[in-house]
Design an enzyme around this catalytic site. Structure first.
Site, PDB file in Angstrom:
ATOM      1  N   SER A  78       0.789  -1.234   0.000  1.00 23.78           N
ATOM      2  CA  SER A  78       0.000   0.000   0.000  1.00 23.78           C
ATOM      3  C   SER A  78       0.820   1.282   0.000  1.00 23.78           C
ATOM      4  CB  SER A  78      -0.961   0.017   1.190  1.00 23.78           C
ATOM      5  OG  SER A  78      -2.081  -0.798   0.937  1.00 23.78           O
ATOM      6  N   LYS A  81      -0.066   3.676  -2.688  1.00 27.48           N
ATOM      7  CA  LYS A  81      -1.084   4.736  -2.617  1.00 27.48           C
ATOM      8  C   LYS A  81      -0.468   6.127  -2.535  1.00 27.48           C
ATOM      9  CE  LYS A  81      -4.718   1.789  -0.663  1.00 27.48           C
ATOM     10  NZ  LYS A  81      -4.060   0.565  -0.188  1.00 27.48           N
ATOM     11  N   SER A 135      -6.124   3.724   4.214  1.00 25.23           N
ATOM     12  CA  SER A 135      -5.447   2.843   3.258  1.00 25.23           C
ATOM     13  C   SER A 135      -6.479   2.059   2.453  1.00 25.23           C
ATOM     14  CB  SER A 135      -4.479   1.883   3.968  1.00 25.23           C
ATOM     15  OG  SER A 135      -3.576   1.321   3.038  1.00 25.23           O
ATOM     16  N   LYS A 242       3.176   6.718   4.653  1.00 27.93           N
ATOM     17  CA  LYS A 242       2.290   5.635   4.238  1.00 27.93           C
ATOM     18  C   LYS A 242       2.811   4.278   4.719  1.00 27.93           C
ATOM     19  CE  LYS A 242      -1.419   4.125   2.419  1.00 27.93           C
ATOM     20  NZ  LYS A 242      -1.396   3.085   3.480  1.00 27.93           N
TER      21      LYS A 242
END
Length: 292
Positions: A78, A81, A135, A242
């Site tokens: 993730s 992202k 997320s 992140k």
């Protein structure tokens, strides 16, 4: 008498020469001893890491301060992202107040999800905020479809924007980071992308939230909290960025902090000790810059 005077002068001269040589020798030895001590005092050992690929970057100068397998192809999970956010801001930054269209495909994504529903009335900017905090894989697909028309086209846009940011070994095929053959990045590339993004206020605003109240226009707002324990734990100056996890990628984290005007970013891929090491590496970077 004259001979005696000459002898005394010669003796005095020789003594002076000896003293000068002795003083120079003492000074030389002192320089070696104290110089070595200063050198040892100035050296700061980097932290150890269990991560498979780790990069610490000074975001202001783009200097790599620590690297372990920086160019190894890795599953980014993730952390992808972050690139989704940057791509959306680059391509549609002036149109984020438009209502997003939510497809059934987006709502079918496996967790983690923001929880959007078909027919929801929510701006693209709110979807982006929610994607970064929760997320949300569903939110990532909403972003891709509304910015580029499809996940496939958006993946190509992501790869292009990543290259613009300095990535050299990354290919992005989806906006969420779920494992897909051919979807890969490196610790160095992610560090470069993060440093590029942190130059922009809109990017910084969306990677630092602990909580976010999702402003649905057709139903009650929903308050969500970040999956990023680095943000939750309130490291001094923490401002992003992140998390990521899949079975293929392992535990991943991109952590950033700004202290006294200096911004440090650490990327840790497949690192089971990411929360503790993030603090250690950022402290190390700030010590190198004389901030702490």
């Amino acid at each position: 008498m004259i001979q005696k005077v000459r002898y005394m002068i010669s003796l005095t001269t020789n003594v002076c020469i000896v003293w000068k040589r002795l003083i120079l020798m003492i000074a030389f030895i002192g320089a070696i001893i104290f110089g070595t001590s200063v050198s040892h005092a100035a050296y700061i050992a980097p932290p150890s890491t269990v991560g498979e690929a780790v990069v610490l970057i000074d975001a202001d100068t783009k200097e790599i301060l620590f690297a372990k397998n920086p160019d190894k192809w890795m599953h980014p999970a993730s952390t992808t992202k972050m690139v989704t956010l940057l791509t959306a801001l680059e391509l549609k930054g002036t149109q984020l107040d438009e209502l997003a269209t939510i497809s059934s495909y987006a709502t079918s994504m496996e967790e983690s999800n923001l929880g959007v529903r078909v027919g929801d009335q929510i701006t693209l900017e709110a979807v982006l905020e929610g994607m970064m905090v929760a997320s949300g894989n569903d939110a990532a697909v909403v972003v891709a479809e509304n910015v580029s028309g499809s996940v496939e086209k958006f993946g190509k846009d992501m790869t292009r924007i990543a290259a613009k940011a300095g990535a050299k070994n990354s290919v992005f095929l989806n906006p969420h980071g779920l494992t897909q053959m051919g979807h890969h990045s490196t610790a160095r590339d992610l560090a470069m992308i993060a440093a590029y993004g942190m130059k922009y206020q809109m990017f910084r605003d969306k990677v630092a939230n602990d909580y976010y109240k999702v402003p649905y226009q057709n139903r009650a707002p929903v308050t969500i909290r970040t999956t990023n324990h680095f943000i939750r734990n309130k490291y001094p100056g923490a401002n992003g960025l992140k998390t990521g996890f899949t079975n293929a990628a392992g535990e991943c984290l991109i952590a950033s902090a700004t202290r006294n005007g200096h911004t440090m970013i650490v990327v840790m891929l497949n690192d089971d000790n990411r929360w503790e090491e993030a603090v250690q590496f950022l402290d190390y970077g700030f010590k190198l810059r004389g901030v702490i």
